[in-house]
Design an enzyme around this catalytic site. Structure first.
Site, PDB file in Angstrom:
ATOM      1  N   ASP A 252       0.796  -1.045   0.120  1.00 49.55           N
ATOM      2  CA  ASP A 252       0.017  -0.011  -0.063  1.00 49.55           C
ATOM      3  C   ASP A 252       1.087   1.125   0.094  1.00 49.55           C
ATOM      4  O   ASP A 252       1.972   1.289   1.066  1.00 49.55           O
ATOM      5  CB  ASP A 252      -0.802  -0.021   1.104  1.00 49.55           C
TER       6      ASP A 252
ATOM      7  N   THR B 276       1.930  -8.098 -12.052  1.00 46.95           N
ATOM      8  CA  THR B 276       0.666  -7.866 -11.443  1.00 46.95           C
ATOM      9  C   THR B 276      -0.145  -6.688 -12.042  1.00 46.95           C
ATOM     10  O   THR B 276      -0.010  -6.046 -12.887  1.00 46.95           O
ATOM     11  CB  THR B 276       0.789  -7.397 -10.034  1.00 46.95           C
ATOM     12  N   LYS B 277      -1.440  -6.718 -11.675  1.00 50.27           N
ATOM     13  CA  LYS B 277      -2.303  -5.858 -12.042  1.00 50.27           C
ATOM     14  C   LYS B 277      -2.163  -4.546 -11.759  1.00 50.27           C
ATOM     15  O   LYS B 277      -1.868  -3.593 -12.770  1.00 50.27           O
ATOM     16  CB  LYS B 277      -3.640  -6.074 -10.967  1.00 50.27           C
ATOM     17  N   PHE B 278      -1.135  -3.934 -10.687  1.00 51.70           N
ATOM     18  CA  PHE B 278      -0.784  -2.795 -10.400  1.00 51.70           C
ATOM     19  C   PHE B 278       0.238  -2.465 -11.455  1.00 51.70           C
ATOM     20  O   PHE B 278       0.420  -1.091 -11.816  1.00 51.70           O
ATOM     21  CB  PHE B 278      -0.153  -2.816  -8.875  1.00 51.70           C
ATOM     22  N   GLU B 279       1.019  -3.387 -11.726  1.00 50.74           N
ATOM     23  CA  GLU B 279       2.169  -2.984 -12.539  1.00 50.74           C
ATOM     24  C   GLU B 279       1.758  -2.670 -14.128  1.00 50.74           C
ATOM     25  O   GLU B 279       2.096  -2.056 -14.673  1.00 50.74           O
ATOM     26  CB  GLU B 279       3.052  -4.421 -12.562  1.00 50.74           C
TER      27      GLU B 279
END
Ligand SMILES: C[S@@+](CC[C@H](N)C(=O)[O-])C[C@H]1O[C@@H](n2cnc3c(N)ncnc32)[C@H](O)[C@@H]1O
Length: 229
Positions: free
Chosen positions: A136, A207-210
């Site tokens: 986070d 990842t999704k965030f990446e």
């Protein structure tokens, strides 16, 4: 003050679980979720290798989210056992499903605050590695005190790494990456085999965030430190 007495690094989100996640959690969860427990002061903490059917070096991941990178790494790097720690119930349900569907016997879950898990359940010098992917970000300055990579928590992490063990941290938030690089570089017990940031480890999936960060032209900052013998 112990690291677990610090302000929490997360807020518990409500989040919807799918029926499949709930069902997996109820039927298969008990065989792959390790309950949080505090060893009593008189007895030594058991080695985390004992959480798994086959004894192998253990890598712990803090905050696996929906667990995609977690199960994919467990699949492509079977020479390790993986202990995923996360507080968010839908993510735990999802990872339980993946463990079941992919027949992974080298991945187990603890649903609890990872700082407390490190303190209460993991003996010193017992982990082969620690994964922290996209923690986070807590971008507002007044929330920086909630960030995971703070001195007392990082000291606790390093104490749990075995000599030669590694800490692999990835974020897309530049100021968080720079502060963490400075923090880790200042710990005498750690070595950085790279000059500053590390290259991406070829076994770490996106990842999704990446993917989102890449679409928005932001890069990933990777840190990979090892514990000196
Ligand atoms: C931004 S998400 C990233 C998830 C995942 N690593 C990824 O790359 O997609 C951070 C996750 O860390 C979890 N988290 C934060 N602090 C934690 C703690 N102390 N113990 C366990 N999980 C924590 C949060 O619940 C959240 O799911």
């Amino acid at each position: 003050m112990s690291a677990s007495g610090l302000i929490k690094t997360y807020v518990v989100r409500s989040g919807r679980m799918t029926d499949a996640q709930r069902q997996a959690l109820e039927s298969f969860g008990p065989s792959v979720i390790i309950p949080f427990s505090k060893a009593n002061a008189a007895s030594a903490k058991p080695s985390p290798e004992g959480f798994f059917p086959t004894r192998k070096p253990v890598v712990m991941e803090i905050g696996f989210g929906m667990g995609k990178a977690t199960w994919q790494i467990a699949q492509v790097r079977p020479q390790y056992n993986y202990l995923g720690v996360e507080v968010h119930t839908p993510g735990v349900g999802r990872l339980v499903m993946e463990i079941r569907d992919h027949g992974l016997d080298n991945l187990r879950i603890i649903q609890h605050d990872a700082v407390e898990v490190l303190e209460a359940m993991i003996p010193e010098a017992s982990l082969a590695g620690l994964h922290i992917f996209y923690p986070d970000p807590w971008p507002k300055k007044r929330h920086h005190k909630r960030r995971l990579m703070r001195q007392p928590i990082v000291d606790l992490m390093v104490s749990r790494l075995a000599p030669g063990g590694y800490l692999y941290f990835v974020t897309d938030i530049e100021d968080y990456a720079a502060a963490t690089l400075e923090l880790l570089a200042g710990i005498g017990g750690l070595a950085n085999p790279f000059a500053g940031y590390a290259p991406r480890m070829d076994w770490r999936p996106e990842t999704k965030f990446e993917a989102k960060a890449a679409r928005e032209s932001r890069g990933a900052f990777e840190l990979y430190f090892t514990k000196r013998a």
